[in-house]
Design an enzyme around this catalytic site. Structure first.
Site, short mmCIF file in Angstrom:
data_model
loop_
_atom_site.label_atom_id
_atom_site.label_comp_id
_atom_site.label_asym_id
_atom_site.label_seq_id
_atom_site.Cartn_x
_atom_site.Cartn_y
_atom_site.Cartn_z
N GLY A 154 0.78 -1.26 0.15
CA GLY A 154 0.15 0.04 -0.02
C GLY A 154 0.86 1.37 -0.04
O GLY A 154 2.04 1.22 0.17
N CYS A 155 0.28 2.21 -0.07
CA CYS A 155 0.97 3.71 -0.46
C CYS A 155 1.63 4.12 0.85
O CYS A 155 2.63 4.42 0.90
CB CYS A 155 0.05 4.62 -0.95
SG CYS A 155 -1.60 4.65 -0.28
#
Ligand SMILES: NC(=O)C1=CN([C@@H]2O[C@H](COP(=O)(O)OP(=O)(O)OC[C@H]3O[C@@H](n4cnc5c(N)ncnc54)[C@H](OP(=O)(O)O)[C@@H]3O)[C@@H](O)[C@H]2O)C=CC1
Ligand SMILES: CC(=O)N[C@@H](CCC(=O)OP(=O)(O)O)C(=O)O
Length: 326
Positions: A154-155
Site C-alpha cells: 500500500g501507499c
C-alpha cells in the site's frame, strides 16, 4: 518481451501503470481491461486521460472470453482493482499459470485472520495466499524473483516502511508514531462524497483503525501508531514519523543504518534536511530526511513519495523488472 494485461486500467493506478509499461522496451501491453459492464468499456484510455493521447488503446470489458484470451496471450497480469475484485482475479490468473502483480491489499497478509478484521471478507484462497510475497522492492528482491504472486504494498506502508525498516534493530518498545498526509488520488477515481472538491479539507481519518496500521506493523515487525490524513492536493504522501531509539544510539549508528540505501537509486536519504512533495510527485522516488536528538534519543524522519508511483504503479514496475530480471 513479456506480455502484460492491465486490469482496472481506467482507474488512477491502472492508468499510471499503463503509461509506465507503455514506455518499457521489453514489455508489451496485451490489453487494458475494466469490469464487464463498466461505463467506460470500449472507450479509448485517452478519452479519460487526454494526457495519454499517445497511447491508442481501448478499455475492454473483462468478459470470460477476455480472461481466456489473457491466459493464452500473456505472461503476467497487473491488477489495479479493489481488494475484493483482486482477491478472486488474482487467484484465478495465478491458478492459470500467469504471474500476478496485485496492487490491492488482498494478498499482503499471510495471516488469514487479518482479512475479515481489516478488509471485511474471509480469504478464500489460502493456498494461493501461501505463495504470495510482499513486494517492497528495496527489501524483498529475493522473494519477488522467486514467486508468481506479488502483493504490491500500500501507499502509506511504502512511505512508512522505507523510513522505518533500517531503524528496526535500534528501536525501543515505544511505538513509532506515524502521521501521514495523502493526496486525494489515494482514494481512487470512483465518485465519493468525501473526496469531492468542496468537501476535501485537511483532516485525519481512520484514526486508530486504518488497515495500513497492521500492514506496516506486520512488515516492520514492530507495532506502530498510524494516523493518515487527507490533504487538499492531488498526488503525493508525506509521512512524518517520530521514533524512540535505544539509549546510547549515535548519529553515526543511524547514518550506518540508512546506508542500506546507498545502492538504491530511487531512495534518497538526507540528514537534517527534510523532503517536500513537489520533489517526488510524478517520480518513482522516495525522499527521506531525518534528525536525531542524542539527549532524548528520539528521531524524526519524513518520507515523501508519489502515492500513484512509488506507492503503487512504479513500485509494481520495479517488481516486474525484478521478477523478470529486466
Ligand atoms: N490510489 C492509490 O494511491 C493507491 C491504490 N492502491 C490500490 O490499487 C487498487 C486500485 O486503486 P485505484 O486505481 O485508486 O482505484 P480506482 O477506483 O481509481 O480504479 C479501479 C479500477 O478497477 C476497475 N474495476 C472495478 N471492478 C472491476 C472488475 N470487476 N473487473 C475489472 N475491473 C474492475 C474500475 O473500472 P470500472 O469500475 O469502470 O470497471 C477501475 O478501472 C486498489 O486496490 C487500491 O486500494 C494501492 C496503492 C495506492
Ligand atoms: C487518501 C486515501 O483514501 N487513501 C487510501 C489508501 C490507498 C492505498 O494505498 O491503498 P490500498 O488500499 O491498496 O492499501 C485509504 O486510506 O484507503
Amino acid at each position: 518481451m513479456k506480455s502484460i494485461a492491465i486490469i482496472g486500467a481506467s482507474g488512477y493506478t491502472g492508468a499510471q501503470m499503463t503509461a509506465l509499461i507503455y514506455e518499457q522496451p521489453t514489455l508489451s501491453i496485451q490489453g487494458l481491461y475494466v469490469s464487464e459492464n463498466s461505463l467506460d468499456k470500449d472507450k479509448l484510455l485517452s478519452e479519460l486521460y487526454p494526457n495519454y493521447s499517445h497511447i491508442s488503446l481501448a478499455l475492454q470489458p473483462l468478459s470470460p472470453h477476455a480472461k481466456d484470451t489473457i491466459v493464452a496471450e500473456c505472461d503476467a497480469v497487473v491488477l489495479a482493482t479493489d481488494h475484493k475484485v483482486s482477491l478472486h482475479l488474482a487467484a484465478w490468473f495465478y491458478q492459470q499459470g500467469l504471474v500476478v502483480f496485485d496492487l490491492s491489499g488482498a494478498y499482503r497478509f499471510s495471516d488469514l485472520a487479518q482479512y475479515p478484521k481489516w478488509y471485511g471478507f474471509e480469504h478464500e484462497y489460502p493456498q494461493v495466499l501461501a505463495q504470495a510475497v510482499y513486494g517492497l522492492a528495496e527489501w524483498d528482491q529475493g522473494q519477488i524473483e522467486q514467486t508468481k504472486m506479488i502483493a504490491v504494498p500500500g501507499c502509506y506502508p511504502t512511505a512508512s516502511l522505507i523510513a522505518l525498516k533500517p531503524l528496526a534493530p535500534l528501536m525501543t518498545q515505544t511505538l513509532p508514531v506515524i502521521n501521514a498526509v495523502s493526496g486525494v488520488t489515494g482514494a481512487g477515481r470512483k465518485v465519493q462524497l468525501h473526496t469531492s472538491f468542496c468537501e476535501v479539507s485537511l483532516m485525519p481519518y481512520g484514526v486508530l483503525g486504518h488497515r495500513h496500521q497492521p500492514e506496516i506493523a506486520t512488515h516492520l515487525g514492530h507495532e506502530v501508531i498510524f494516523t493518515p490524513h487527507l490533504g487538499n492536493f492531488k498526488r503525493g504522501i508525506l509521512a512524518t514519523i517520530t521514533v524512540e531509539l535505544e539509549a546510547g544510539t549515535t548519529t553515526e549508528d543511524i547514518e550506518k543504518a540508512y546506508g542500506v540505501y546507498d545502492n538504491s537509486p530511487l531512495v534518497t536519504v538526507k540528514h537534517n534536511q527534510f523532503p517536500k512533495l513537489d520533489d517526488v510527485v510524478q517520480t518513482p522516488n522516495c525522499h527521506l530526511g531525518w534528525k536525531f536528538d542524542e539527549q532524548t534519543h528520539y528521531l524524526v524522519v519524513s518520507s515523501a513519495i508519489d502515492n500513484l508511483m512509488k506507492g503503487a504503479a512504479s513500485q509494481a514496475l520495479q517488481c516486474i523488472k525484478i521478477h523478470y530480471k529486466l
